[in-house]
Design an enzyme around this catalytic site. Structure first.
Site, PDB file in Angstrom:
ATOM      1  N   LYS A 288     -98.008 -81.220  24.245  1.00  0.00           N
ATOM      2  CA  LYS A 288     -97.479 -80.017  24.566  1.00  0.00           C
ATOM      3  C   LYS A 288     -97.148 -79.346  23.380  1.00  0.00           C
ATOM      4  CE  LYS A 288     -96.067 -81.237  29.354  1.00  0.00           C
ATOM      5  NZ  LYS A 288     -96.619 -80.227  29.966  1.00  0.00           N
ATOM      6  N   ARG A 362    -101.041 -86.145  38.268  1.00  0.00           N
ATOM      7  CA  ARG A 362    -101.907 -86.625  39.291  1.00  0.00           C
ATOM      8  C   ARG A 362    -102.384 -88.171  39.268  1.00  0.00           C
ATOM      9  NH1 ARG A 362    -105.671 -82.035  37.297  1.00  0.00           N
ATOM     10  NH2 ARG A 362    -103.570 -81.317  36.862  1.00  0.00           N
TER      11      ARG A 362
END
Length: 513
Positions: A288, A362
């Protein structure tokens, strides 16, 4: 110890008692009262408690409100000093219209929201004056008043040398104590989630997170079982997707499993809550940007709200069985971490091409959802700070809900109208499923065919591939993870949303068992 001083106020034919603590030289007492707008001429109407206080003062409060400037509109306030010997500080807050009720356009009970905001603001005003004991007007809705007071006073200052004044709150008068105590527990539940989310990642590791929840639930050991599953157990369960994320960190993963047995003799299937528990998300190899990465200490917001909800359900003694699951780990970019293009296998045997290691939530939820089905639940609800796309879509206005069940959506929506912590239904089309099943190397791709389009929807479609339950909902809370000034009864910082909605949802299910 000096005896308590009591002022008995006649209110609408019954006695309303204001309690005062002994004057021990340390207590600085305050009172928070509400005022409703009435008519178009800027007139006002005191709440029942405020009217009783005013009567005891021979109308002095009303007189001061009339001469102190424009009428108290919603969100405005006045502070009076020295009105009453028991309460040197009195804050009066505008509540808006008395019978505002449920607003279809806003999808919340406006009156409840106004009460929460006003009582929160009043308590904070007195806290800033270093008042350490505050009595709060019920405003004819003791639960909402308590929620506002408890949520408004919370601030994460555990690691600061200078801390905010600690304030003891209590209901003013002999009103709805059951509602007040329920509101306290709702507020404290959300504050527990805020505490976990706000704490630095080096203070809340997967192990510490699990230990903290175990400690909180120790008070209810008779009805609660806590299992902190280690890495060896995770491997035995063949949770390859979860393990692929955790292997990049030096911190060992923990699969936290909570069982609240509110109906031990009830054969009804449990409600199953699953929370994403990434205690720090660097993005892994798909790193990130450094700006704002510190906020990723709260990427375990799903696990925090799930666990806080179960703690609250236990405190409320809800007659329902709940199982909570929280896969806990860090997502870090070490030499052992997932690499873009790697293929991993989930618990149900499906293979996953990991094209972006920052879409890790996920992956851990996939294995947790597979495991969730082993309990034959009546419904599965998973909660996760899953996608930035959810923040883009709804911002902080509401939690996005993807569900295969109209019944489950209706229950969640009704609960959110009551709490003011809203939900909004999002699409779960096959259109999105085709994007995640079109994978070059495996059964599924973890970011889908078009990674920038409908990101929240493709993430939900991915999770659906691990669900066979008839009633399942995925709550993407990325947009509501933090608060700037959008929710007036929360200070700036991590929000703990939607803990109260989850608790209200469980409470309503319990009442139908």
């Amino acid at each position: 110890m000096l005896p308590l001083r009591r002022a008995f106020l006649a209110v609408r034919g019954r006695q309303c008692r204001l309690y005062s603590t002994p004057n021990n030289g340390n207590a600085r007492k305050g009172l928070v009262l509400g005022v409703y707008e009435e008519g178009e001429d800027c007139s006002f109407r005191l709440t029942e408690t405020a009217a009783g206080f005013d009567k005891a003062l021979s109308g002095k409060l009303s007189d001061l409100l009339k001469i102190s400037g424009p009428a108290l509109k919603k969100g405005k306030n006045r502070i009076f000093y020295g009105l009453h010997e028991d309460f040197p500080f009195v804050a009066v807050l505008g509540l808006g219209k008395k019978n505002a009720g449920v607003c279809g356009a806003e999808n919340w009970d406006t009156c409840k929201e106004n009460i929460r905001a006003a009582m929160s603001a009043g308590c904070r005003l007195l806290q800033d004056l270093e008042v350490n004991h505050v009595e709060v007007d019920s405003c004819d809705d003791a639960q909402s008043a308590a929620e506002g007071a408890i949520l408004g006073l919370f601030q994460y200052d555990q690691l600061k040398s200078k801390k905010k004044t600690k304030v003891i709150t209590q209901l003013c008068g002999s009103g709805d104590m059951a509602g007040w105590e329920k509101g306290i527990l709702y507020g404290e539940g959300q504050n527990l989630a805020r505490l976990l989310m706000e704490a630095p990642a080096n203070h809340i590791t997967p192990t510490v997170f699990a230990d903290t929840i175990e400690e909180k639930l120790a008070l209810y050991a008779e009805h609660v079982a806590v299992h902190k599953r280690p890495q060896a157990w995770i491997e035995e369960q063949q949770m390859g997707a979860f393990l692929s994320v955790s292997k990049g960190s030096e911190e060992p993963p923990v699969f936290l499993e909570l069982h609240y047995n509110g109906c031990p003799d009830n054969t009804q299937a449990p409600l199953l809550l699953v929370g994403k528990g990434i205690t720090f998300d660097s993005g892994g190899i798909s790193l990130k940007p450094s700006s704002g990465m510190d906020a990723m200490r709260a990427d375990m917001g799903g696990a925090a709200t799930v666990c806080a909800s179960i703690v609250t359900a236990a405190a409320l003694k809800l007659p329902i069985n709940i199982v909570g699951l929280a896969p806990l780990c860090e997502n870090m970019p070490s030499g052992k971490a997932n690499k873009p293009g790697d293929v991993v296998k989930a618990k149900n045997g499906k293979t996953i091409q990991v094209d972006n290691t920052d879409a890790e939530g996920r992956l851990i939820l996939a294995d947790a959802l597979c495991y969730a089905h082993t309990f034959n639940p009546r419904a599965i609800v998973n909660i996760a700070t899953l996608t930035g796309a959810m923040d883009v879509a709804l911002g902080s206005a509401a939690t996005g809900v993807f569900t295969n069940s109209d019944w489950l959506w209706e229950q969640l929506h009704k609960a959110s109208v009551v709490t003011g912590d809203r939900v909004w239904r999002m699409p779960l089309y096959q259109h999105y499923t085709r994007q995640v099943t079109d994978s070059q190397l495996a059964d599924l791709n973890n970011i889908g065919k078009y990674s920038r389009s409908g990101g929240a929807c493709t993430a939900a479609a991915f999770l659906r591939e691990f669900v066979t339950a008839t009633h399942w909902a995925h709550l993407d809370i990325a947009g509501v993870m933090s608060n700037k000034d959008e929710v007036p009864y929360l200070r700036k910082g991590m929000s703990g949303r939607p803990t109260r909605t989850l608790v209200e949802f469980a409470s309503r299910l319990a009442s139908k068992t």
